[in-house]
Design an enzyme around this catalytic site. Structure first.
Site, short mmCIF file in Angstrom:
data_model
loop_
_atom_site.label_atom_id
_atom_site.label_comp_id
_atom_site.label_asym_id
_atom_site.label_seq_id
_atom_site.Cartn_x
_atom_site.Cartn_y
_atom_site.Cartn_z
N LEU A 1 0.44 -1.31 -0.09
CA LEU A 1 -0.06 0.08 -0.20
C LEU A 1 1.21 1.09 -0.29
O LEU A 1 2.34 1.91 0.44
CB LEU A 1 -1.07 -0.04 0.62
N GLY B 1 1.48 -5.05 0.76
CA GLY B 1 0.74 -5.19 -0.03
C GLY B 1 0.47 -5.79 -1.36
O GLY B 1 -0.47 -6.80 -2.22
N ASN C 1 4.66 -8.10 6.09
CA ASN C 1 4.83 -7.04 7.10
C ASN C 1 4.51 -6.46 7.83
O ASN C 1 5.90 -5.77 8.78
CB ASN C 1 6.76 -7.21 6.63
N GLU C 2 3.66 -6.68 8.14
CA GLU C 2 2.91 -5.35 9.05
C GLU C 2 3.46 -4.86 10.33
O GLU C 2 3.37 -3.84 10.97
CB GLU C 2 1.45 -5.79 8.21
C1 LIG Z 1 -2.07 2.19 10.45
C2 LIG Z 1 -2.59 1.47 8.38
C3 LIG Z 1 -4.24 -0.20 9.15
C4 LIG Z 1 -4.26 -1.26 8.26
C5 LIG Z 1 -2.82 -1.66 6.95
C6 LIG Z 1 -2.62 -2.04 6.85
C7 LIG Z 1 -1.83 -2.88 6.06
C8 LIG Z 1 -0.96 -2.36 5.10
C9 LIG Z 1 -0.97 -3.14 3.68
C10 LIG Z 1 0.71 -2.47 3.39
O1 LIG Z 1 0.93 -3.02 2.41
S1 LIG Z 1 1.82 -1.18 4.91
C11 LIG Z 1 3.01 -0.85 3.27
C12 LIG Z 1 4.29 -1.74 3.48
N1 LIG Z 1 5.40 -1.55 2.41
C13 LIG Z 1 6.68 -1.61 2.76
O2 LIG Z 1 7.04 -1.73 4.20
C14 LIG Z 1 7.27 -1.74 1.93
C15 LIG Z 1 8.23 -0.40 2.52
N2 LIG Z 1 9.04 -0.57 0.82
C16 LIG Z 1 10.58 -1.50 0.99
O3 LIG Z 1 10.57 -1.82 1.29
C17 LIG Z 1 10.87 -0.59 -0.20
O4 LIG Z 1 10.87 0.31 -1.02
C18 LIG Z 1 11.06 -2.01 -1.24
C19 LIG Z 1 12.10 -3.76 -0.71
C20 LIG Z 1 9.91 -2.51 -1.45
C21 LIG Z 1 12.34 -1.25 -2.76
O5 LIG Z 1 13.34 -1.46 -2.70
P1 LIG Z 1 14.15 -0.02 -3.46
O6 LIG Z 1 14.29 -0.25 -4.61
O7 LIG Z 1 15.31 0.27 -2.90
O8 LIG Z 1 13.04 2.04 -3.78
P2 LIG Z 1 13.54 2.66 -2.52
O9 LIG Z 1 13.48 1.60 -1.06
O10 LIG Z 1 14.68 3.47 -2.64
O11 LIG Z 1 12.32 3.39 -2.85
C22 LIG Z 1 11.85 4.12 -3.89
C23 LIG Z 1 10.90 5.26 -3.64
O12 LIG Z 1 9.80 4.84 -2.95
C24 LIG Z 1 9.32 4.68 -1.70
N3 LIG Z 1 8.92 3.89 -1.29
C25 LIG Z 1 8.70 3.02 -1.08
N4 LIG Z 1 7.88 1.88 -0.47
C26 LIG Z 1 6.75 2.66 -0.54
C27 LIG Z 1 5.28 1.92 -0.17
N5 LIG Z 1 5.44 1.48 0.29
N6 LIG Z 1 4.19 3.38 0.04
C28 LIG Z 1 5.07 4.54 -0.27
N7 LIG Z 1 6.57 4.79 -0.90
C29 LIG Z 1 7.41 4.06 -0.79
C30 LIG Z 1 10.53 5.07 -0.92
O13 LIG Z 1 9.97 5.57 0.04
C31 LIG Z 1 11.47 5.78 -1.81
O14 LIG Z 1 10.92 6.98 -2.00
P3 LIG Z 1 11.95 8.34 -2.54
O15 LIG Z 1 11.10 9.54 -2.52
O16 LIG Z 1 13.00 8.57 -1.92
O17 LIG Z 1 12.23 7.95 -3.74
#
Ligand SMILES: CC/C=C\CC/C=C/CC(=O)SCCNC(=O)CCNC(=O)[C@H](O)C(C)(C)COP(=O)(O)OP(=O)(O)OC[C@H]1O[C@@H](n2cnc3c(N)ncnc32)[C@H](O)[C@@H]1OP(=O)(O)O
Length: 292
Positions: free
Chosen positions: A100, A145, A168-169
């Site tokens: 997400l 997600g 990994n939530e």
């Molecule tokens: C309170 C809520 C209640 C219930 C909801 C429960 C459900 C939640 C489900 C979810 O899906 S929560 C999202 C969890 N996601 C993650 O933990 C993944 C986080 N991201 C990563 O681990 C890494 O980005 C990656 C392994 C996917 C890719 O790594 P890499 O290729 O090295 O890219 P970067 O980390 O440098 O990221 C590039 C860029 O994208 C931004 N970003 C990454 N993930 C997200 C995200 N999920 N949402 C928004 N933005 C994200 C990151 O900050 C970088 O931004 P820049 O501005 O620096 O370019």
């Protein structure tokens, strides 16, 4: 491969109205803007009728409301066209989906939060209960997600060994909703789901294969698509209605959960995400991602 439909609404207006100094409306002509890249691409193979649906929101395919909406429309279009199958993949070379979009949940107004979650619910339901065979060709990392989308398909082929997948939530201090749990339990069973979810563990592709979180591991995207096509091909001689009803029956718990609990589930999300400490946690996590 023939492109059947694209969901990007091109900005085709070539004229805009502006209010001038005299407050009168004037018409200015301008060059038509280049249409933005679609957030989701779909290509249907003429012969097999199988659609390759590609998430296309660089850099990490984080799932925001417009992307989820496009995905839902595509699934609906495939349903309407009696699709023979769908392969879900990514245009990125390293990320299937980062899950997400955390920006959608951070400091967002309540109406936006609510629209985001209801779009996620309906998109998930459309994918989870889709009548046609579905395969995730996971050609990159698939946390949270991203893992949910994969688990909602019927079969998972992942490019390995270096990418990882998991819900990994808990590691982020948030809670995977019950339908995320059902999806993982469908695939892993109760005990492994409890172990995986309570720790919020991410699995490497070889670990995921051993556990059964993915069904096959390959070395590149082309192989992943070929494996996915093979999985779908085995249904060619199965009567589609019998297949669809059987899938619905097997997936009844998840389908019924969502149909009966959409409003409560939304409320649960809103209560959680609007808490100050959760907002602080999301903010810190976003900052840590950007600092990398
Ligand atoms: C309170 C809520 C209640 C219930 C909801 C429960 C459900 C939640 C489900 C979810 O899906 S929560 C999202 C969890 N996601 C993650 O933990 C993944 C986080 N991201 C990563 O681990 C890494 O980005 C990656 C392994 C996917 C890719 O790594 P890499 O290729 O090295 O890219 P970067 O980390 O440098 O990221 C590039 C860029 O994208 C931004 N970003 C990454 N993930 C997200 C995200 N999920 N949402 C928004 N933005 C994200 C990151 O900050 C970088 O931004 P820049 O501005 O620096 O370019």
């Amino acid at each position: 491969m023939a492109v059947v439909f694209r969901t990007c609404k091109s900005l085709s207006k070539n004229a805009i109205f502006t209010r001038g100094i005299s407050s009168s409306l004037r018409l200015h002509s301008q060059k038509p803007p280049t249409p933005p890249e679609p957030l989701v691409n779909v290509d249907v193979d003429d012969k097999s009728g199988v659609a390759v649906v590609t998430l296309n929101r660089p850099p990490v395919n984080s799932l925001n409301t417009p992307l989820l909406s496009e995905l839902k429309n595509i699934i609906k279009g495939l349903e309407d066209n009696k699709s023979r199958g769908m392969i879900l993949t990514s245009s990125s070379e390293t990320v299937f989906s980062a899950g997400l979009d955390l920006m959608e949940m951070y400091n967002a107004p309540k109406d936006k939060l609510s629209a985001f979650w209801t779009t996620l619910q309906s998109t998930w339901l459309a994918l989870y209960r889709s009548s046609f065979p579905t395969v995730a060709a996971i050609n990159g990392h698939a946390p949270a997600g991203g893992c949910l989308l994969s688990l909602s398909c019927e079969y998972r082929v992942m490019v390995g060994p270096k990418f990882s997948i998991g819900l990994n939530e808990t590691q982020l201090g948030i809670v995977a909703p019950p339908w995320f749990v059902i999806c993982m339990r469908d695939v892993l069973g109760h005990r492994q789901t409890e172990m995986a979810l309570t720790s919020g563990r991410m699995f490497s592709a070889p670990e995921a294969l051993k556990l059964g979180l993915i069904d096959a591991m390959v070395t590149n995207k082309a192989e992943a698509i070929t494996e996915a096509q093979k999985f779908i091909a085995q249904f060619a001689k199965i009567p589609p209605l019998a297949r669809k009803l059987t899938k619905e029956s097997v997936r009844q718990e998840g389908i019924k959960y969502m149909e009966d609990n959409m409003i409560d589930d939304l409320q649960m999300f809103m209560d959680l995400v609007t808490q100050e400490k959760i907002q602080k946690g999301i903010g810190l996590y976003l900052a840590s991602l950007k600092k990398k």
